[in-house]
Design an enzyme around this catalytic site. Structure first.
Site, PDB file in Angstrom:
ATOM      1  N   ASP A   1       4.330 -14.536  11.566  1.00 26.17           N
ATOM      2  CA  ASP A   1       3.068 -15.027  11.015  1.00 26.17           C
ATOM      3  C   ASP A   1       1.992 -13.952  11.169  1.00 26.17           C
ATOM      4  OD1 ASP A   1       0.649 -16.279  10.602  1.00 26.17           O
ATOM      5  OD2 ASP A   1       1.188 -18.111  11.659  1.00 26.17           O
TER       6      ASP A   1
ATOM      7  N   GLU B   1       0.841  -1.209   0.000  1.00 24.17           N
ATOM      8  CA  GLU B   1       0.000   0.000   0.000  1.00 24.17           C
ATOM      9  C   GLU B   1       0.873   1.255   0.000  1.00 24.17           C
ATOM     10  OE1 GLU B   1      -3.386  -0.130   2.702  1.00 24.17           O
ATOM     11  OE2 GLU B   1      -3.488   2.062   2.673  1.00 24.17           O
TER      12      GLU B   1
ATOM     13  N   LYS C   1      -7.756  -1.443  11.095  1.00 19.06           N
ATOM     14  CA  LYS C   1      -7.093  -1.842   9.841  1.00 19.06           C
ATOM     15  C   LYS C   1      -5.877  -0.927   9.610  1.00 19.06           C
ATOM     16  CE  LYS C   1      -6.363  -1.865   5.203  1.00 19.06           C
ATOM     17  NZ  LYS C   1      -5.497  -0.954   4.445  1.00 19.06           N
TER      18      LYS C   1
ATOM     19  N   HIS D   1      -2.753  10.245   0.461  1.00 17.75           N
ATOM     20  CA  HIS D   1      -2.870   8.909  -0.114  1.00 17.75           C
ATOM     21  C   HIS D   1      -2.706   8.967  -1.634  1.00 17.75           C
ATOM     22  CE1 HIS D   1      -4.144   4.769   0.267  1.00 17.75           C
ATOM     23  NE2 HIS D   1      -4.859   4.935  -0.834  1.00 17.75           N
TER      24      HIS D   1
HETATM   25  C1  MEV Z   1      -6.093   2.805   4.857  1.00 18.78           C
HETATM   26  O1  MEV Z   1      -5.307   1.691   4.501  1.00 18.78           O
HETATM   27  C2  MEV Z   1      -6.173   2.934   6.355  1.00 18.78           C
HETATM   28  C3  MEV Z   1      -7.103   4.015   6.889  1.00 18.78           C
HETATM   29  O2  MEV Z   1      -8.406   3.823   6.328  1.00 18.78           O
HETATM   30  C4  MEV Z   1      -7.141   3.885   8.384  1.00 18.78           C
HETATM   31  C5  MEV Z   1      -8.174   4.747   9.081  1.00 18.78           C
HETATM   32  O3  MEV Z   1      -9.207   5.084   8.453  1.00 18.78           O
HETATM   33  O4  MEV Z   1      -7.946   5.057  10.256  1.00 18.78           O
HETATM   34  C6  MEV Z   1      -6.644   5.363   6.448  1.00 18.78           C
END
Ligand code: MEV
Length: 442
Positions: free
Chosen positions: A296, A85, A280, A393
């Site tokens: 792992d 990513e 995530k 991003h």
């Molecule tokens: C993207 O990989 C992760 C985010 O969505 C985490 C979040 O929203 O806190 C930017």
């Protein structure tokens, strides 16, 4: 229609590839070319990778990046991260730098206990089973001596074994619930070997136990396996500073930033839809380091998300507060990691990654990995509550879009310059590259 295959694993690598491309691809030479271009010229290295798994046909590359400037308990680290990513390493580096100027990250390992269970069926009286267990417990431990000797010499081994009655959930279902200290090893093989030995001893000894009826003696072992739920293998990572020091520029005060940031954390604490994405983001950092250090990541993911639901509702792993003018942001997270065994001594890039991290013990690695997760969450929440996530991003994603257009190096240079001051979207990049190409045709 595709056909099935017998004895695939016994075919040579090139015969496997022949079968795959003949069965699934229209342009067999193209498909073979793609697979073979990832083979390593160094045959020993290639063979090492071939032998990690069954049916290897090629290597699957991920970028290995480094996020420098992580100050953790007053020691500086450059953290290796394997991830696809685009914005993750950039975000980690930014957060590292931000906290480097504010005292760095503080971490502590809270506990290191891991769990394994023998699941079994017993149809007799529970009191008799308890009595049997109290007699056989020492033997269960003794008969694993051949497995545990080395670990015991280093201070680890079996901590305890409990008998657990689970008959209110499933009739006649019980467990041997065992806890382990596996030191610098992740311990999966060690734990599973001990459990399988417990199961053998338990079953055999039951056959000899006088107080059991013939039916009681037929203990049925369902399975013996470690648990990836490790709520007692826990590490804490934290950052803190004066609220006014949170501000980096005129655009937002420290107070306003702290307020928005804490609101964002509070939302993730009560709202599962948000908590999953919030966590995530934490796992973006954690998985990347876990992968780079040959651990792992599926085990870590499963354990972390179970921990995030431990109170009955899936919730944020991180927390934030302001007290007496001090902003504190922290996380406690279960991490079962190893710095010996598994891939750690085999994969050259894993060995390099561990050396880069000053050859950490498993406890030290737990702390580094937790910091990578906390930093990632800090960076994400900072963007989300200020500029929005897409600005950074998409900037990082620009190169991927340009590569989709097979942009030349000159085109990349020109457009990277152009997008320093223009918002990156898929359509704006499409337009810009088309315009550039039309211009250069003229
Ligand atoms: C993207 O990989 C992760 C985010 O969505 C985490 C979040 O929203 O806190 C930017």
């Amino acid at each position: 229609m595709s056909k099935s295959v017998a004895g695939f694993s016994k075919l040579s690598k090139s015969k496997k590839i022949d079968w795959i491309v003949d069965t699934y691809f229209s342009n067999t030479e193209d498909a073979k070319g793609v697979l073979k271009q990832y083979w390593n010229d160094n045959e020993t290295l290639q063979q090492l990778h071939d032998e990690f798994i069954e049916n290897t046909i090629t290597n699957y590359y991920l970028p290995l990046g480094v996020a420098p400037n992580f100050l953790i308990n007053d020691r500086l680290y450059a953290i290796p991260m394997a991830i696809e990513e685009s914005s993750v390493v950039a975000a980690a580096s930014k957060a590292a730098k931000f906290w480097l100027e504010r005292g760095g990250f503080k971490t502590t390992v809270i506990s290191t206990t891991k769990i394994g269970q023998v699941h079994f069926i017993y149809k007799g009286d529970f009191e008799k089973l308890k009595h049997f267990f109290s007699i056989v417990k020492t033997k269960l431990v003794e008969q694993t001596d051949h497995i545990t000797n080395n670990m015991k010499k280093r201070g680890g081994g079996i901590i305890d074994i409990e008998l657990r009655d689970k008959t209110s959930d499933i009739p006649n279902y019980y467990q041997l619930h065992a806890s382990f200290e596996t030191l610098d090893a992740m311990g999966a093989n060690f734990i599973n070997s001990c459990l399988e030995q417990f199961a053998k001893t338990f079953k055999n000894e039951a056959l000899l136990f006088d107080l059991f009826s013939e039916d009681d003696k037929q203990i049925e072992i369902v399975m013996s396996i470690l648990s990836n739920y490790v709520p007692d293998c826990l590490v804490r990572a934290e950052v803190s500073c004066k609220v006014e020091n949170l501000s980096e520029n005129e655009s937002i005060s420290g107070e306003a930033f702290a307020k928005k940031f804490i609101q964002a954390v509070n939302i993730a604490e009560i709202e599962p839809y948000r908590a999953v994405t919030h966590n995530k983001g934490i796992m973006n950092g954690i998985d990347a380091v876990v992968l780079a250090t040959g651990n792992d990541f599926r085990a870590v993911e499963a354990g972390v998300h179970a921990y995030a639901s431990r109170n009955g509702r899936y919730s944020s792993l991180t927390h934030a507060k302001v007290e007496n003018g001090i902003f504190t942001f922290w996380m406690e997270i279960p991490l079962a990691l190893g710095t010996v065994g598994g891939l750690t001594g085999l994969h050259p890039l894993v060995k390099l990654g561990l050396e880069l991290l000053h050859k950490p013990t498993a406890k030290e690695l737990m702390q580094i990995v937790a910091v990578a997760g906390l930093a990632q969450n800090f960076a994400a929440l900072r963007s989300l509550t200020t500029t929005g996530i897409q600005q950074g991003h998409m900037k990082m994603h620009l190169m991927n879009i340009l590569n989709q257009f097979e942009a030349s190096n000159i085109e990349k240079q020109t457009l990277t310059e152009h997008f320093k001051n223009n918002p990156v979207t898929h359509s704006s990049v499409t337009e810009a590259i088309n315009t550039l190409r039309i211009k250069s045709e003229k």
